[in-house]
Design a protein around this motif. Sequence first.
Motif, mmCIF file in Angstrom:
data_model
loop_
_atom_site.group_PDB
_atom_site.id
_atom_site.type_symbol
_atom_site.label_atom_id
_atom_site.label_comp_id
_atom_site.label_asym_id
_atom_site.label_seq_id
_atom_site.Cartn_x
_atom_site.Cartn_y
_atom_site.Cartn_z
ATOM 1 N N TYR A 150 0.829 -1.216 0.000
ATOM 2 C CA TYR A 150 0.000 0.000 0.000
ATOM 3 C C TYR A 150 0.860 1.261 0.000
ATOM 4 O O TYR A 150 0.429 2.300 -0.491
ATOM 5 C CB TYR A 150 -1.001 -0.029 1.166
ATOM 6 C CG TYR A 150 -2.088 -1.069 0.971
ATOM 7 C CD1 TYR A 150 -2.972 -0.986 -0.108
ATOM 8 C CD2 TYR A 150 -2.245 -2.136 1.844
ATOM 9 C CE1 TYR A 150 -3.957 -1.944 -0.312
ATOM 10 C CE2 TYR A 150 -3.232 -3.106 1.653
ATOM 11 C CZ TYR A 150 -4.080 -3.005 0.573
ATOM 12 O OH TYR A 150 -5.059 -3.954 0.371
ATOM 13 N N HIS A 151 2.055 1.161 0.554
ATOM 14 C CA HIS A 151 2.997 2.292 0.453
ATOM 15 C C HIS A 151 3.277 2.575 -1.026
ATOM 16 O O HIS A 151 3.224 3.730 -1.476
ATOM 17 C CB HIS A 151 4.288 1.942 1.194
ATOM 18 C CG HIS A 151 5.315 3.036 1.235
ATOM 19 N ND1 HIS A 151 5.034 4.336 1.628
ATOM 20 C CD2 HIS A 151 6.640 3.017 0.944
ATOM 21 C CE1 HIS A 151 6.144 5.060 1.557
ATOM 22 N NE2 HIS A 151 7.118 4.289 1.144
ATOM 23 N N LEU A 152 3.553 1.516 -1.791
ATOM 24 C CA LEU A 152 3.823 1.705 -3.221
ATOM 25 C C LEU A 152 2.529 2.013 -3.978
ATOM 26 O O LEU A 152 2.566 2.665 -5.020
ATOM 27 C CB LEU A 152 4.512 0.460 -3.795
ATOM 28 C CG LEU A 152 5.857 0.123 -3.131
ATOM 29 C CD1 LEU A 152 6.528 -1.050 -3.837
ATOM 30 C CD2 LEU A 152 6.783 1.332 -3.112
ATOM 31 N N GLY A 153 1.392 1.569 -3.462
ATOM 32 C CA GLY A 153 0.105 1.883 -4.090
ATOM 33 C C GLY A 153 -0.299 3.340 -3.917
ATOM 34 O O GLY A 153 -1.233 3.812 -4.579
ATOM 35 N N GLY A 154 0.375 4.043 -3.034
ATOM 36 C CA GLY A 154 0.030 5.440 -2.768
ATOM 37 C C GLY A 154 0.735 6.425 -3.688
ATOM 38 O O GLY A 154 0.548 7.637 -3.551
ATOM 39 N N GLY A 155 1.531 5.916 -4.628
ATOM 40 C CA GLY A 155 2.256 6.821 -5.537
ATOM 41 C C GLY A 155 3.342 7.564 -4.790
ATOM 42 O O GLY A 155 3.830 7.092 -3.751
ATOM 43 N N PRO A 156 3.723 8.746 -5.309
ATOM 44 C CA PRO A 156 4.836 9.485 -4.698
ATOM 45 C C PRO A 156 4.572 9.833 -3.234
ATOM 46 O O PRO A 156 5.512 10.000 -2.460
ATOM 47 C CB PRO A 156 4.940 10.757 -5.548
ATOM 48 C CG PRO A 156 4.269 10.409 -6.843
ATOM 49 C CD PRO A 156 3.212 9.399 -6.521
ATOM 50 N N GLY A 157 3.300 9.926 -2.826
ATOM 51 C CA GLY A 157 2.983 10.260 -1.433
ATOM 52 C C GLY A 157 3.012 9.070 -0.505
ATOM 53 O O GLY A 157 2.853 9.222 0.714
ATOM 54 N N GLY A 158 3.173 7.868 -1.053
ATOM 55 C CA GLY A 158 3.338 6.686 -0.225
ATOM 56 C C GLY A 158 2.142 6.357 0.642
ATOM 57 O O GLY A 158 0.998 6.695 0.334
ATOM 58 N N ILE A 159 2.417 5.690 1.769
ATOM 59 C CA ILE A 159 1.352 5.178 2.639
ATOM 60 C C ILE A 159 0.507 6.311 3.209
ATOM 61 O O ILE A 159 -0.709 6.163 3.384
ATOM 62 C CB ILE A 159 1.933 4.296 3.771
ATOM 63 C CG1 ILE A 159 0.834 3.608 4.597
ATOM 64 C CG2 ILE A 159 2.837 5.098 4.686
ATOM 65 C CD1 ILE A 159 0.459 2.246 4.165
ATOM 66 N N ALA A 160 1.125 7.455 3.493
ATOM 67 C CA ALA A 160 0.353 8.572 4.055
ATOM 68 C C ALA A 160 -0.708 9.024 3.050
ATOM 69 O O ALA A 160 -1.881 9.219 3.400
ATOM 70 C CB ALA A 160 1.293 9.729 4.406
ATOM 71 N N HIS A 161 -0.298 9.146 1.792
ATOM 72 C CA HIS A 161 -1.247 9.523 0.748
ATOM 73 C C HIS A 161 -2.320 8.444 0.579
ATOM 74 O O HIS A 161 -3.508 8.745 0.458
ATOM 75 C CB HIS A 161 -0.501 9.734 -0.580
ATOM 76 C CG HIS A 161 -1.378 10.165 -1.710
ATOM 77 N ND1 HIS A 161 -1.669 11.494 -1.956
ATOM 78 C CD2 HIS A 161 -2.045 9.454 -2.654
ATOM 79 C CE1 HIS A 161 -2.479 11.571 -2.997
ATOM 80 N NE2 HIS A 161 -2.714 10.343 -3.445
#
Lengths: 314, 314
Positions: free
Chosen positions: A234-245
């Motif tokens: 999910y960190h990588l699924g969040g794009g450049p914003g990562g898990i927070a995004h």
Amino acid sequence: MPPPPSSTAPVAVLGCGLIGESWSALFLAHGLDVVAWDPDGAVLAALPQRVERLLGQLQALGTGTAGHGRLSVVQSVAAAVGDAGWIQENAPEKTAVKHSLYAEVEAAARPDAVIASSTSSLTWSDLAAGVVRRERLVTAHPFNPPHLMPLVELFAADAQTLARAEAFYRGLGRDTVALKKDAVGHIANRLASALWREAVNIVAEGIADVADVDAALVHGPGLRWSVIGAHMAYHLGGGPGGIAHYLDHLGPSQERRWATLGSPSLTPAVRQLLVDGIADEAAGRSIAALEADRDRGLMLALAARQTAKQGEDA
Amino acid sequence: MPPPPSSTAPVAVLGCGLIGESWSALFLAHGLDVVAWDPDGAVLAALPQRVERLLGQLQALGTGTAGHGRLSVVQSVAAAVGDAGWIQENAPEKTAVKHSLYAEVEAAARPDAVIASSTSSLTWSDLAAGVVRRERLVTAHPFNPPHLMPLVELFAADAQTLARAEAFYRGLGRDTVALKKDAVGHIANRLASALWREAVNIVAEGIADVADVDAALVHGPGLRWSVIGAHMAYHLGGGPGGIAHYLDHLGPSQERRWATLGSPSLTPAVRQLLVDGIADEAAGRSIAALEADRDRGLMLALAARQTAKQGEDA
């Protein structure tokens, strides 16, 4: 190749079923002597031949050291643990059985020997109730079969024993994780139970058949999770914003999906759907043939990992 | 090597983000011509270069045919779908956006063209409400990234369209599964959500850190599920009696474990635990570096699968 465990004392293997034989092969392949005991004489007598087959798999994988350790089988707990520096206990998953065994172990073991339990369904606290010197007790739960699967899940109340356990199993090429507090099912079986509950639900609700649920897992999330974990995905699924995004934008939709997941019961009707579905998926293959397919697939996957690891180290 | 899809008509790719570019590479690698459209001109202009990188990965894997198809980018939906035999829609996950796009598609597409939606979070029924000729609509959900991950999850109300979709994606080397009725999250994302809920719970309850949860998954059940499915794993866990024996003897303990699994909420405190835990696990590696690690691991795992499949075919 990591160095072998530093202790030259033998390892005691108590209980020589599927888990005990697999541990024995792993220890021997890394040059450790093994002294094995089982209450069933027939199991004990057959052990050397069964271990030989597993050692062949490890040799094919290039696991371990050049020289193997020596395997002895003995008729008593006291004879098994007397000289041991490490004691790997694989007794049946019954608290009373394990407590009674620990009493025999503590009467005969060296004071500095670690007692490591392979328990999958009991907790450190359950077991510690039957141990006098609790500081030397660690739960060391392998994923079956332990000579192939890298995971060992650890919990110990004593920090030094935990550190010894990490060094010991890592020296055997295992990947260890440490629980911060003990929990039923450790980590991996909790995750596996959670996934299987929904896998059963999908069949029970008539969304898909057993074979298609298994295929979706193997060709989708299973393949991904053999490479990266669920949180990291999910960190990588969040794009450049990562898990927070991801959490900010898709957290609410995950919570809505959680609310749609099922809570099935293993009723006779659901049981029959699962049994019939496995028969379709197995398509006439015996359990032995399915196991051979699994082991071959696992060994190829492990070889691929070694290549990946060598690439990272290079 | 499976034969390429029989149709020589081009494939229309509608929406050229991460999913669209990955599909494009897969289609091209199998000799299909691709006509791509995206409402964002900059995305469209960058597509050929982005696809080139993915084609390099496929070439390294030995995926596809000797000659690549031709990639064209066009400025309108009508131009993309006019000649297409297959239309792969990867628009944003908003029902209204997709319905509006389908109206444009149906006005310009051949009557025999299939409309395949990559939707992950909407259902066939959600989408069909905006389609006139619903018999040609299929949901074809890939697991990201589709050029590497084998899974495609299908649902169509029309049996002939479903059969065409199975033939089409299998011709591209994909492993398809068919839902018997449409469901939010299809199969794989339902399983992934169920697992992640417990993965979050383990962190929220303080049982283990994010990195250890991920490591336990990757070195334990994830590795196993890359080889055999969850149902089949319990079939083999039942010994000679298989799943029936497993359910009779360990079904009750699974139900008890299900009762102990958590139902966390993504509160600000839990969110912070996950964000901090990922930072620990990433240990300074950028998202790009993590993605490169993932892709390298995936490609090695896929190569191992090819070896396994060749062994079965031999």
